[in-house]
Design an enzyme around this catalytic site. Structure first.
Site, mmCIF file in Angstrom:
data_model
loop_
_atom_site.group_PDB
_atom_site.id
_atom_site.type_symbol
_atom_site.label_atom_id
_atom_site.label_comp_id
_atom_site.label_asym_id
_atom_site.label_seq_id
_atom_site.Cartn_x
_atom_site.Cartn_y
_atom_site.Cartn_z
ATOM 1 N N ASP A 12 -22.414 28.761 34.839
ATOM 2 C CA ASP A 12 -22.023 29.026 36.231
ATOM 3 C C ASP A 12 -20.683 28.371 36.556
ATOM 4 O O ASP A 12 -20.345 27.326 36.003
ATOM 5 C CB ASP A 12 -23.128 28.487 37.163
ATOM 6 C CG ASP A 12 -23.008 29.069 38.567
ATOM 7 O OD1 ASP A 12 -22.486 30.199 38.697
ATOM 8 O OD2 ASP A 12 -23.431 28.397 39.520
ATOM 9 N N GLY A 15 -16.186 31.965 38.910
ATOM 10 C CA GLY A 15 -15.450 32.421 40.098
ATOM 11 C C GLY A 15 -14.711 31.269 40.756
ATOM 12 O O GLY A 15 -13.515 31.379 41.085
ATOM 13 N N HIS A 29 -14.103 34.923 34.738
ATOM 14 C CA HIS A 29 -15.047 35.530 33.781
ATOM 15 C C HIS A 29 -14.379 35.695 32.410
ATOM 16 O O HIS A 29 -15.000 35.492 31.367
ATOM 17 C CB HIS A 29 -15.547 36.885 34.292
ATOM 18 C CG HIS A 29 -16.328 36.789 35.568
ATOM 19 N ND1 HIS A 29 -17.315 35.849 35.754
ATOM 20 C CD2 HIS A 29 -16.276 37.508 36.724
ATOM 21 C CE1 HIS A 29 -17.838 35.992 36.972
ATOM 22 N NE2 HIS A 29 -17.218 36.989 37.574
ATOM 23 N N TRP A 62 -26.352 42.197 40.374
ATOM 24 C CA TRP A 62 -25.953 43.541 40.838
ATOM 25 C C TRP A 62 -25.546 43.515 42.316
ATOM 26 O O TRP A 62 -24.907 44.449 42.800
ATOM 27 C CB TRP A 62 -27.101 44.549 40.665
ATOM 28 C CG TRP A 62 -27.525 44.760 39.251
ATOM 29 C CD1 TRP A 62 -28.663 44.273 38.673
ATOM 30 C CD2 TRP A 62 -26.866 45.516 38.233
ATOM 31 N NE1 TRP A 62 -28.743 44.676 37.356
ATOM 32 C CE2 TRP A 62 -27.654 45.442 37.061
ATOM 33 C CE3 TRP A 62 -25.663 46.249 38.195
ATOM 34 C CZ2 TRP A 62 -27.286 46.067 35.869
ATOM 35 C CZ3 TRP A 62 -25.309 46.879 37.000
ATOM 36 C CH2 TRP A 62 -26.114 46.781 35.865
ATOM 37 N N LEU A 124 -27.696 30.491 13.307
ATOM 38 C CA LEU A 124 -28.028 30.402 14.742
ATOM 39 C C LEU A 124 -28.474 31.759 15.290
ATOM 40 O O LEU A 124 -27.952 32.803 14.885
ATOM 41 C CB LEU A 124 -26.770 29.953 15.507
ATOM 42 C CG LEU A 124 -26.910 29.806 17.026
ATOM 43 C CD1 LEU A 124 -27.638 28.509 17.374
ATOM 44 C CD2 LEU A 124 -25.535 29.822 17.709
ATOM 45 N N ARG A 178 -30.159 24.303 40.515
ATOM 46 C CA ARG A 178 -31.226 25.300 40.626
ATOM 47 C C ARG A 178 -31.281 26.127 39.353
ATOM 48 O O ARG A 178 -30.374 26.103 38.526
ATOM 49 C CB ARG A 178 -31.053 26.172 41.872
ATOM 50 C CG ARG A 178 -29.767 26.946 41.932
ATOM 51 C CD ARG A 178 -29.742 27.914 43.125
ATOM 52 N NE ARG A 178 -28.414 28.471 43.298
ATOM 53 C CZ ARG A 178 -27.517 28.034 44.179
ATOM 54 N NH1 ARG A 178 -27.790 27.052 45.004
ATOM 55 N NH2 ARG A 178 -26.306 28.587 44.234
HETATM 56 C C1 IPE Z 1 -26.733 32.414 37.643
HETATM 57 O O1 IPE Z 1 -25.599 32.195 38.379
HETATM 58 C C2 IPE Z 1 -26.580 33.658 36.801
HETATM 59 C C3 IPE Z 1 -25.673 33.542 35.670
HETATM 60 C C4 IPE Z 1 -25.024 32.463 35.307
HETATM 61 C C5 IPE Z 1 -25.504 34.752 34.896
HETATM 62 P P1 IPE Z 1 -25.431 32.767 39.852
HETATM 63 O O2 IPE Z 1 -24.085 32.349 40.331
HETATM 64 O O3 IPE Z 1 -25.723 34.222 39.881
HETATM 65 O O4 IPE Z 1 -26.588 31.994 40.635
HETATM 66 P P2 IPE Z 1 -26.723 31.617 42.166
HETATM 67 O O5 IPE Z 1 -26.488 32.873 42.958
HETATM 68 O O6 IPE Z 1 -25.690 30.579 42.460
HETATM 69 O O7 IPE Z 1 -28.105 31.071 42.292
HETATM 70 C C1 IPE Z 2 -21.175 32.718 36.450
HETATM 71 O O1 IPE Z 2 -20.099 32.406 37.255
HETATM 72 C C2 IPE Z 2 -21.018 34.068 35.789
HETATM 73 C C3 IPE Z 2 -21.906 35.113 36.311
HETATM 74 C C4 IPE Z 2 -22.851 34.939 37.177
HETATM 75 C C5 IPE Z 2 -21.687 36.455 35.795
HETATM 76 P P1 IPE Z 2 -20.039 32.872 38.760
HETATM 77 O O2 IPE Z 2 -19.397 34.214 38.830
HETATM 78 O O3 IPE Z 2 -21.378 32.785 39.403
HETATM 79 O O4 IPE Z 2 -19.061 31.799 39.388
HETATM 80 P P2 IPE Z 2 -19.236 31.037 40.769
HETATM 81 O O5 IPE Z 2 -20.581 30.369 40.727
HETATM 82 O O6 IPE Z 2 -19.139 32.056 41.859
HETATM 83 O O7 IPE Z 2 -18.121 30.047 40.785
HETATM 84 MG MG MG Z 3 -22.399 31.333 40.396
#
Ligand code: IPE
Ligand code: IPE
Ligand code: MG
Length: 225
Positions: A12, A15, A29, A62, A124, A178
């Site tokens: 995570d 973004g 990404h 999605w 792996l 979480r």
């Molecule tokens: C969890 O991250 C999903 C992935 C890393 C693919 P999210 O950014 O989607 O989770 P929330 O919305 O913060 O819980």
């Molecule tokens: C995790 O990074 C990648 C995916 C969920 C695809 P995020 O895109 O959730 O990045 P943040 O949490 O918004 O910074």
């Molecule tokens: Mg995220």
């Protein structure tokens, strides 16, 4: 020595990494995909890690803007095509988890191809979680098992899941504490690590530190050591 660790990662913070640089989220990404390759390579050379399960796209992702979802789909397809040789060179078997039927036919074909072309690799295992959600996985398992006449055992249930293996080490980058619908059944006795580093900044050195910390933990599994 037998490799035994199952490491799972909620990757995570992509973004926020990009936004902090005044860049578009999708650049995060792109950078995140590079880190997936680096961390997978590190794990493939590690003496203790047997399995690496990476959360790449959730059943809830999605809900994001259409353009971001489209970018992620294209990035995934490009990543798998470009990295096929890296998987093979590092003896990494690619096994996706999640319901990939929601993806385009072309992406499904690429996923299946990489799975088939790495099926012989016995180093792996990389489980990439693609359109994965723990609730969805559990419901699909129940539907597989619902016509069973006998009582369902823990082993039967585990075997009906996409990910049949308990997790030892669960790491979430990006600062949130979480689980976001990841591997709920499989983390029953996992050691949890929540770190502030955003995924594109995560390094093999930081992972080494987590593995060292893991080795100091007293895992009692409800018993007494
Ligand atoms: C969890 O991250 C999903 C992935 C890393 C693919 P999210 O950014 O989607 O989770 P929330 O919305 O913060 O819980
Ligand atoms: C995790 O990074 C990648 C995916 C969920 C695809 P995020 O895109 O959730 O990045 P943040 O949490 O918004 O910074
Ligand atoms: Mg995220």
């Amino acid at each position: 020595m037998n490799k035994t660790y199952h490491v799972a990662m909620i990757m995570d913070g992509n973004g926020r990494w990009a936004e902090a640089r005044g860049e578009k989220r999708v650049n995060g990404h792109e950078e995140g995909a590079r880190v997936v390759r680096d961390i997978t390579t590190f794990c493939s050379n590690h003496p203790d890690i047997e399995r690496l399960t990476l959360y790449a796209f959730s059943t809830e992702n999605w809900k994001r803007p259409r353009l971001e979802v489209e970018f992620l789909m294209k990035l995934l397809e490009r990543y798998l095509k470009n990295e096929l040789q890296t998987y093979i060179n590092n003896n990494v078997r690619f096994e996706p988890i999640g319901d990939i039927r929601a993806f385009s036919k072309s992406l499904q074909k690429t996923i299946k191809e990489v799975e088939e072309k790495t099926a012989h690799c016995d180093g792996l295992v990389q489980n990439l979680a693609l359109n994965y959600g723990s609730h969805d996985e559990i419901l699909r398992a129940i539907n597989i098992l619902k016509s069973e006449k006998e009582d369902i055992t823990e082993e039967m249930f585990s075997n009906a899941l996409d990910c049949k293996h308990q997790v030892d080490i669960m790491i979430r980058t990006g600062g949130d504490h979480r689980i976001s619908n990841f591997l709920l059944w499989q983390i029953s006795y996992a050691e949890l690590f929540f770190i502030d580093t955003l995924w594109p900044d995560f390094t093999a050195d930081e992972l080494s530190g987590i593995l060292a910390d893991f080795k100091t933990r007293d895992r009692r599994f409800g018993g007494l050591n």
